[in-house]
Design an enzyme around this catalytic site. Sequence first.
Site, PDB file in Angstrom:
ATOM      1  N   ASP A  81      47.473  40.596  44.758  1.00  0.00           N
ATOM      2  CA  ASP A  81      46.242  40.320  44.011  1.00  0.00           C
ATOM      3  C   ASP A  81      45.520  39.213  44.764  1.00  0.00           C
ATOM      4  OD1 ASP A  81      44.356  40.209  41.816  1.00  0.00           O
ATOM      5  OD2 ASP A  81      45.370  38.394  41.143  1.00  0.00           O
ATOM      6  N   SER A  82      44.285  38.969  44.401  1.00  0.00           N
ATOM      7  CA  SER A  82      43.548  37.861  45.006  1.00  0.00           C
ATOM      8  C   SER A  82      44.212  36.528  44.675  1.00  0.00           C
ATOM      9  CB  SER A  82      42.112  37.834  44.483  1.00  0.00           C
ATOM     10  OG  SER A  82      42.122  37.587  43.089  1.00  0.00           O
ATOM     11  N   TYR A  95      38.027  37.203  44.827  1.00  0.00           N
ATOM     12  CA  TYR A  95      37.482  38.331  45.598  1.00  0.00           C
ATOM     13  C   TYR A  95      36.143  38.791  45.000  1.00  0.00           C
ATOM     14  CZ  TYR A  95      42.023  39.527  47.904  1.00  0.00           C
ATOM     15  OH  TYR A  95      43.175  39.549  48.647  1.00  0.00           O
ATOM     16  N   GLY A  96      36.018  38.584  43.691  1.00  0.00           N
ATOM     17  CA  GLY A  96      34.976  39.266  42.915  1.00  0.00           C
ATOM     18  C   GLY A  96      33.544  38.955  43.302  1.00  0.00           C
ATOM     19  N   CYS A 156      45.007  44.345  41.354  1.00  0.00           N
ATOM     20  CA  CYS A 156      43.699  43.691  41.355  1.00  0.00           C
ATOM     21  C   CYS A 156      42.643  44.775  41.171  1.00  0.00           C
ATOM     22  CB  CYS A 156      43.512  42.973  42.691  1.00  0.00           C
ATOM     23  SG  CYS A 156      41.877  42.242  42.911  1.00  0.00           S
ATOM     24  N   ASN A 157      41.880  44.689  40.116  1.00  0.00           N
ATOM     25  CA  ASN A 157      40.841  45.701  39.865  1.00  0.00           C
ATOM     26  C   ASN A 157      39.784  45.686  40.963  1.00  0.00           C
ATOM     27  OD1 ASN A 157      40.985  46.832  36.803  1.00  0.00           O
ATOM     28  ND2 ASN A 157      41.871  44.799  36.961  1.00  0.00           N
ATOM     29  N   THR A 158      39.451  44.500  41.442  1.00  0.00           N
ATOM     30  CA  THR A 158      38.388  44.371  42.437  1.00  0.00           C
ATOM     31  C   THR A 158      38.812  45.007  43.761  1.00  0.00           C
ATOM     32  OG1 THR A 158      37.868  42.276  41.363  1.00  0.00           O
ATOM     33  CG2 THR A 158      36.795  42.706  43.460  1.00  0.00           C
ATOM     34  N   CYS A 162      40.116  42.855  34.632  1.00  0.00           N
ATOM     35  CA  CYS A 162      40.529  41.991  35.748  1.00  0.00           C
ATOM     36  C   CYS A 162      41.928  41.496  35.392  1.00  0.00           C
ATOM     37  CB  CYS A 162      39.560  40.827  35.897  1.00  0.00           C
ATOM     38  SG  CYS A 162      40.174  39.500  36.960  1.00  0.00           S
ATOM     39  N   THR A 163      42.832  41.514  36.361  1.00  0.00           N
ATOM     40  CA  THR A 163      44.234  41.209  36.032  1.00  0.00           C
ATOM     41  C   THR A 163      44.474  39.728  35.734  1.00  0.00           C
ATOM     42  OG1 THR A 163      44.745  41.062  38.398  1.00  0.00           O
ATOM     43  CG2 THR A 163      45.139  43.182  37.318  1.00  0.00           C
ATOM     44  N   HIS A 164      43.481  38.880  36.008  1.00  0.00           N
ATOM     45  CA  HIS A 164      43.623  37.476  35.603  1.00  0.00           C
ATOM     46  C   HIS A 164      43.415  37.306  34.092  1.00  0.00           C
ATOM     47  CE1 HIS A 164      43.266  36.590  39.902  1.00  0.00           C
ATOM     48  NE2 HIS A 164      43.537  35.320  39.662  1.00  0.00           N
TER      49      HIS A 164
END
Length: 273
Positions: free
Chosen positions: A14-15, A46-47, A77-79, A187-189
């Site tokens: 992930d970012s 990243y977004g 990470c969705n982005t 978003c995974t955060h």
Amino acid sequence: MMDANDVRPVGVFDSGVGGLSVLRCMREELPNEDFLYVADSGYAPYGDKLAEYIEKRAFTITQFLIKEGAKAIVVACNTATAVAIAKLRSAFDIPIIGMEPGVKPAIAATQCKVVGIMATTETLKSEKFRLLVNRFCNDCTIVTQACPGLVEQVERFDLEGKKTCELLKRYVGELLEKGVDIIVLGCTHYPFLSGIIQKIAGNGVKVIDTGVAVAREVRRRLEAAGILDDRLKVGMERFWTSGDLNNVQIIIRQLWKGDAIVRPLPQGQMIVN
Ligand code: DGL
């Protein structure tokens, strides 16, 4: 097809630390698997970066994880999924599983036919997201909410401080004003903020996260490829970061709730050119 009982680990990235929300679901679903996790915190968020930048990070980290023995990759990470997964899949010949905002379950669950999606700017403007909405939205209205600043708050492990609460009140408030009864965490955060999001949204709003569904999908994909690790042992995790080592280690330990040892991502993996 390879033999089952494949002892190689699953690579995850992930970012930053957000993908740990997916890793914890995978740990539940796949207790025997070993996982390698890269938190690319030195390059987060990243977004709000250009697509080429995110693609380069995704390639570099995927290569690193494969070199470390990964039999499959989870882009937690969705982005990075929205921007880079098609190219990763054509470049690497192992299963690559990604994230996508839970539009489909949200449409199935909404009563008022208005669904809110919280995600990064880059995810929301991606072609992949546009296609996802077109495919599943039916007669529902999809309200999108970009959430700049939230990833940074989670990266600082500021999950309930003043600034985090102010940002969430603003972003969730915008969605409530439009009458949503479902909020998708795209978003995974954000699952690390779901308690406050739910509190602000109130009981009439359902908050949806796709971590469990993705963990099940990972199991299905490993089974289908015959590469599940079904040894009777407890799986382990190894962590790397491109961010500040001490800082990220402290945060990973808090979010992972375990004694994680985090190593620096080797120098060769630290370049974007
Ligand atoms: N966890 C990433 C996601 O799911 C955050 C991207 C970012 O760093 O902006 O989109």
